[in-house]
Scaffold this motif. Sequence first.
Motif, PDB file in Angstrom:
ATOM      1  N   ALA A 167      24.516  67.261  69.296  1.00 34.50           N
ATOM      2  CA  ALA A 167      23.581  68.171  68.619  1.00 34.50           C
ATOM      3  C   ALA A 167      22.404  68.495  69.535  1.00 34.50           C
ATOM      4  O   ALA A 167      21.892  69.613  69.523  1.00 34.50           O
ATOM      5  N   MET A 168      21.984  67.516  70.328  1.00 32.71           N
ATOM      6  CA  MET A 168      20.848  67.745  71.224  1.00 32.71           C
ATOM      7  C   MET A 168      21.181  68.812  72.273  1.00 32.71           C
ATOM      8  O   MET A 168      20.360  69.692  72.578  1.00 32.71           O
ATOM      9  N   ALA A 169      22.419  68.754  72.815  1.00 38.19           N
ATOM     10  CA  ALA A 169      22.838  69.724  73.817  1.00 38.19           C
ATOM     11  C   ALA A 169      22.938  71.126  73.221  1.00 38.19           C
ATOM     12  O   ALA A 169      22.674  72.123  73.898  1.00 38.19           O
ATOM     13  N   ASN A 170      23.273  71.192  71.940  1.00 39.52           N
ATOM     14  CA  ASN A 170      23.484  72.492  71.310  1.00 39.52           C
ATOM     15  C   ASN A 170      22.274  73.037  70.561  1.00 39.52           C
ATOM     16  O   ASN A 170      22.341  74.101  69.956  1.00 39.52           O
ATOM     17  N   ASN A 171      21.177  72.280  70.544  1.00 45.01           N
ATOM     18  CA  ASN A 171      20.004  72.726  69.787  1.00 45.01           C
ATOM     19  C   ASN A 171      18.718  72.633  70.601  1.00 45.01           C
ATOM     20  O   ASN A 171      17.659  72.291  70.050  1.00 45.01           O
ATOM     21  N   GLN A 172      18.805  72.877  71.909  1.00 42.49           N
ATOM     22  CA  GLN A 172      17.612  72.888  72.761  1.00 42.49           C
ATOM     23  C   GLN A 172      16.742  71.643  72.541  1.00 42.49           C
ATOM     24  O   GLN A 172      15.538  71.733  72.343  1.00 42.49           O
ATOM     25  N   GLY A 173      17.388  70.497  72.543  1.00 42.54           N
ATOM     26  CA  GLY A 173      16.616  69.259  72.476  1.00 42.54           C
ATOM     27  C   GLY A 173      16.370  68.724  71.082  1.00 42.54           C
ATOM     28  O   GLY A 173      15.928  67.591  70.912  1.00 42.54           O
ATOM     29  N   LYS A 174      16.652  69.525  70.095  1.00 42.28           N
ATOM     30  CA  LYS A 174      16.578  69.007  68.717  1.00 42.28           C
ATOM     31  C   LYS A 174      17.901  68.313  68.414  1.00 42.28           C
ATOM     32  O   LYS A 174      18.948  68.696  68.922  1.00 42.28           O
ATOM     33  N   THR A 175      17.864  67.323  67.530  1.00 41.56           N
ATOM     34  CA  THR A 175      19.114  66.629  67.197  1.00 41.56           C
ATOM     35  C   THR A 175      18.964  65.886  65.878  1.00 41.56           C
ATOM     36  O   THR A 175      17.865  65.804  65.327  1.00 41.56           O
ATOM     37  N   HIS A 176      20.083  65.361  65.377  1.00 44.51           N
ATOM     38  CA  HIS A 176      19.960  64.492  64.200  1.00 44.51           C
ATOM     39  C   HIS A 176      19.915  63.038  64.657  1.00 44.51           C
ATOM     40  O   HIS A 176      20.587  62.636  65.602  1.00 44.51           O
ATOM     41  N   ILE A 177      19.069  62.294  63.969  1.00 40.07           N
ATOM     42  CA  ILE A 177      18.807  60.886  64.301  1.00 40.07           C
ATOM     43  C   ILE A 177      19.055  60.084  63.035  1.00 40.07           C
ATOM     44  O   ILE A 177      18.890  60.597  61.932  1.00 40.07           O
ATOM     45  N   GLN A 178      19.455  58.816  63.173  1.00 36.09           N
ATOM     46  CA  GLN A 178      19.690  58.008  61.989  1.00 36.09           C
ATOM     47  C   GLN A 178      19.681  56.521  62.304  1.00 36.09           C
ATOM     48  O   GLN A 178      19.796  56.131  63.454  1.00 36.09           O
ATOM     49  N   ARG A 179      19.546  55.738  61.261  1.00 30.33           N
ATOM     50  CA  ARG A 179      19.673  54.282  61.395  1.00 30.33           C
ATOM     51  C   ARG A 179      21.109  53.934  61.724  1.00 30.33           C
ATOM     52  O   ARG A 179      22.044  54.555  61.209  1.00 30.33           O
ATOM     53  N   ALA A 180      21.296  52.940  62.600  1.00 32.22           N
ATOM     54  CA  ALA A 180      22.626  52.435  62.898  1.00 32.22           C
ATOM     55  C   ALA A 180      22.558  50.910  62.881  1.00 32.22           C
ATOM     56  O   ALA A 180      21.490  50.330  63.112  1.00 32.22           O
ATOM     57  N   VAL A 181      23.674  50.284  62.590  1.00 36.86           N
ATOM     58  CA  VAL A 181      23.722  48.822  62.534  1.00 36.86           C
ATOM     59  C   VAL A 181      24.892  48.360  63.392  1.00 36.86           C
ATOM     60  O   VAL A 181      26.006  48.865  63.250  1.00 36.86           O
ATOM     61  N   PHE A 214      20.941  50.545  71.662  1.00 38.19           N
ATOM     62  CA  PHE A 214      20.747  51.706  70.781  1.00 38.19           C
ATOM     63  C   PHE A 214      19.947  52.793  71.504  1.00 38.19           C
ATOM     64  O   PHE A 214      19.453  52.574  72.614  1.00 38.19           O
ATOM     65  N   SER A 215      19.765  53.937  70.856  1.00 39.62           N
ATOM     66  CA  SER A 215      18.852  54.946  71.394  1.00 39.62           C
ATOM     67  C   SER A 215      17.461  54.337  71.545  1.00 39.62           C
ATOM     68  O   SER A 215      16.767  54.568  72.525  1.00 39.62           O
ATOM     69  N   SER A 216      17.056  53.514  70.575  1.00 43.00           N
ATOM     70  CA  SER A 216      15.808  52.749  70.688  1.00 43.00           C
ATOM     71  C   SER A 216      15.912  51.525  69.795  1.00 43.00           C
ATOM     72  O   SER A 216      16.607  51.544  68.788  1.00 43.00           O
TER      73      SER A 216
END
Lengths: 265, 265, 265, 265
Positions: A158-172, A198-200
């Motif tokens: 999504a980041m590549a296709n939205n000029q740096g915007k993307t969807h982010i979420q909790r992951a476990v 993780f991403s962070s």
Amino acid sequence: MFETQEEVPEIKERLHRVGITNLRTVARINWKGKLYTFIPTFEITIDVPEEKKGIHMSRLVESITETMSEAVEEEVREAHTSLEELGLAVIKRLEKKHPHKRAEVWVKTQLIMERETPASRKISLETYDVEVGVIKEPDKVEKVLKVTVIGNTACPHAMANNQGKTHIQRAVATLEVRTDYNEEIALEDMIEVVESSFSSPTYTLLKTIDENAVVQKMYSNPKFVEDVAREIIFKAKQKFKGRIHVKVISYESIHKHDVIAETWY
Amino acid sequence: MFETQEEVPEIKERLHRVGITNLRTVARINWKGKLYTFIPTFEITIDVPEEKKGIHMSRLVESITETMSEAVEEEVREAHTSLEELGLAVIKRLEKKHPHKRAEVWVKTQLIMERETPASRKISLETYDVEVGVIKEPDKVEKVLKVTVIGNTACPHAMANNQGKTHIQRAVATLEVRTDYNEEIALEDMIEVVESSFSSPTYTLLKTIDENAVVQKMYSNPKFVEDVAREIIFKAKQKFKGRIHVKVISYESIHKHDVIAETWY
Amino acid sequence: MFETQEEVPEIKERLHRVGITNLRTVARINWKGKLYTFIPTFEITIDVPEEKKGIHMSRLVESITETMSEAVEEEVREAHTSLEELGLAVIKRLEKKHPHKRAEVWVKTQLIMERETPASRKISLETYDVEVGVIKEPDKVEKVLKVTVIGNTACPHAMANNQGKTHIQRAVATLEVRTDYNEEIALEDMIEVVESSFSSPTYTLLKTIDENAVVQKMYSNPKFVEDVAREIIFKAKQKFKGRIHVKVISYESIHKHDVIAETWY
Amino acid sequence: MFETQEEVPEIKERLHRVGITNLRTVARINWKGKLYTFIPTFEITIDVPEEKKGIHMSRLVESITETMSEAVEEEVREAHTSLEELGLAVIKRLEKKHPHKRAEVWVKTQLIMERETPASRKISLETYDVEVGVIKEPDKVEKVLKVTVIGNTACPHAMANNQGKTHIQRAVATLEVRTDYNEEIALEDMIEVVESSFSSPTYTLLKTIDENAVVQKMYSNPKFVEDVAREIIFKAKQKFKGRIHVKVISYESIHKHDVIAETWY
């Protein structure tokens, strides 16, 4: 008094794991010189041979409670320095109480670790679910170490296709290592491996400048759930000797369902 | 045969809600001319006066199962057109089986709704948890309608402080309306109110161009969990007559804990 | 740096409960002169007036973590002698950090109590889920104390109709008291009230003679779920001043569903 | 438009299971000539080779939703006559959409079965949790069939030591068979094997004479959790070809913890 358990059952089948589960009791660990009290959940099982109807469940309970109460005594502060040592102590006690060929003890609890927030450098206490199993076979003793860590994913597609915007979420993510009982592996190091993949990482306490740092980190480090799984198993193989299992679930912010990546070695 | 339930108990206390819960059975609804079969979970309770020891539980079960099997018959396709009508039918049947002053029937199930994805205009089937309660008091019959919807929040505070970057996460909101039984409120309209109040709705199926549209929508519509709660209650007050309760939980992507906003009217 | 939370929201609605939930951290209580460490789960909320867009969540987290770390210090061993005192300390700290009219702090944890088994007189450690809420309104501070206890029911109706044979099952009861903050009520006494109201208490460790004693007790003390609820509320009304809520669920051994009795005062 | 998934990842590790989980959607089965609609939960995964960064998740979703919507059409009433056939249809569709070596589809849902109560001979509808997995490896297709059944145990040891009195409780057993895809095994037969292995089956509807029959049955058929596990695996080995796993949990009425027996073949 009848000992029904000692009777020969009508149907003869060997049972691999018979015992008690979901038993909560108090435990105490001397970890790096400091005493920790906590309330873990125990599972303890033994095998039952074909010619025995059942096991004496109360002896399994006693093996746990006696080990725990011993651990509570001041004089045994040296005794148990890890969850697996606690598990093995329960099995040792059980050996004197109840015949068996194989035995397992599983302990589920939480670990608290100190983290420093990324910008304000405040201390943030973080909690992690951990589980340790000690598995005694006739010829060897193995252990299973499992940690579960909460992080996040920022989608690179999504980041590549939205000029740096993307969807982010909790992951476990869950990392599990099955290895020889004597292999030295710290749960803290396993948590470290997972949390850094993780991403962070996530934090309990975040002031605005910390929140900004975490946001920037996620955007500069976009990851599929696949990337998280790959990084965990790659690092784990280098650090920990044994059979490794990795599972990552991402609670997608754009979907109602979850996304999963799982691998093992 | 003894009817222990009819005895006078030693301790005399009125009990408000006695019955069965977590009963799963098959049900059928004729909704807008189409038949739907599903497996809801039921709770059904009545009050017990001070001088009775207990209730006849099997009569409560029969009230449910007879209503359900009636609903399964072809000839009663007209019978139940909503979950609350189903609930009231159970209570009507119970009135002939077991004396009581107040009765409640609660039905938990899932609703499937068709959505159109935002860019490719494909059909995506979305599932929602719903619960309906019918509460009969001596002087009135009320109903409680509850919907739970999965959406997302994009934090406006982080966005303001990070040049348009922000943390995003899954959020779940519940809207509950308690009102007169005859008040006409469609669960679908309640779901609509909730789903349109997030940063963006979520979809089961998203092709890349749809995913992009959802991402753009979230960034152009940043919301605190507080904003979501406010928008839901604001819209709900305009559309639905009754007592309204809103609860939104955001599964923060930067924290291990969750954030909550709750309000009522 | 933008303080988006301080902006005036487009939609103006008062929110009653905004904050964080499912936050796990370490806590320490000095209970009757002995220190207890545990990992409770916190929920903390405040109200948001119509003209504010949001709250500063990190201040709520800080109120908890600072109170907890204070409680960890040796010098404050005197500080918190109960969960409600801990909750109020969090609120006091929050008052200096974040304006609000009403605030709530909820703490969920487990309590360990020593019991003596009925025949062998061994010590058995029993675990109970407890929850304490402190609710500060503009004009008063109240608390909610909640205990959940595992026991059992032996059906008197089946016993009367089967020459002393009956169905028996695990049951779980919750007792909740909402009262003035200064009202002195011990969770231990509440647990005692509930545990003594089942057909028999349950024990972690039971040797055969203890098991026999528990079996005999259940048969000599058959109870409907209604009887358990009645006995709990009857005793609770005598012992505890406040609004009382009782809920008992019986996991029927002859059904797939559960049976419930609930009442309040 | 970027296809980030097709890029070569920095870290090269093969992933065994990547996909989506907890996806709920509507499904339809033509079972013995009758149409059943239900809302199962899906998990679908494929493997990812070392040189690919990720998978196209939406193609997995499409494979499910297209198969389901096909199944909803009247003209395909013949199409899917079992959950495994449904699972294989999803995999067949996926083969045309997304390259992979191995694929798994898992479907979790409930099954409703008609039972006759033991004395009054009334019809009682019983619900069972079932799960079916279809696992496609490069050289073979296997399936996993799993059923979970609620029953009970009446302890033979306590019965021997208390002149026929004993403790009784709800128990839950799971039977899992992993076998060749073409092996014909009905979930109904597996449920039958499990349900007949408890001290007594359980029923949703029981009039007093039925309740008496169940009580008498439990006392005439006392069983350890070990006995239940042994009987299930003994019967399953005779009836079903494949690898068999049995797990029984008994929610002890005299303890707060549970008792477990597990075995496999």
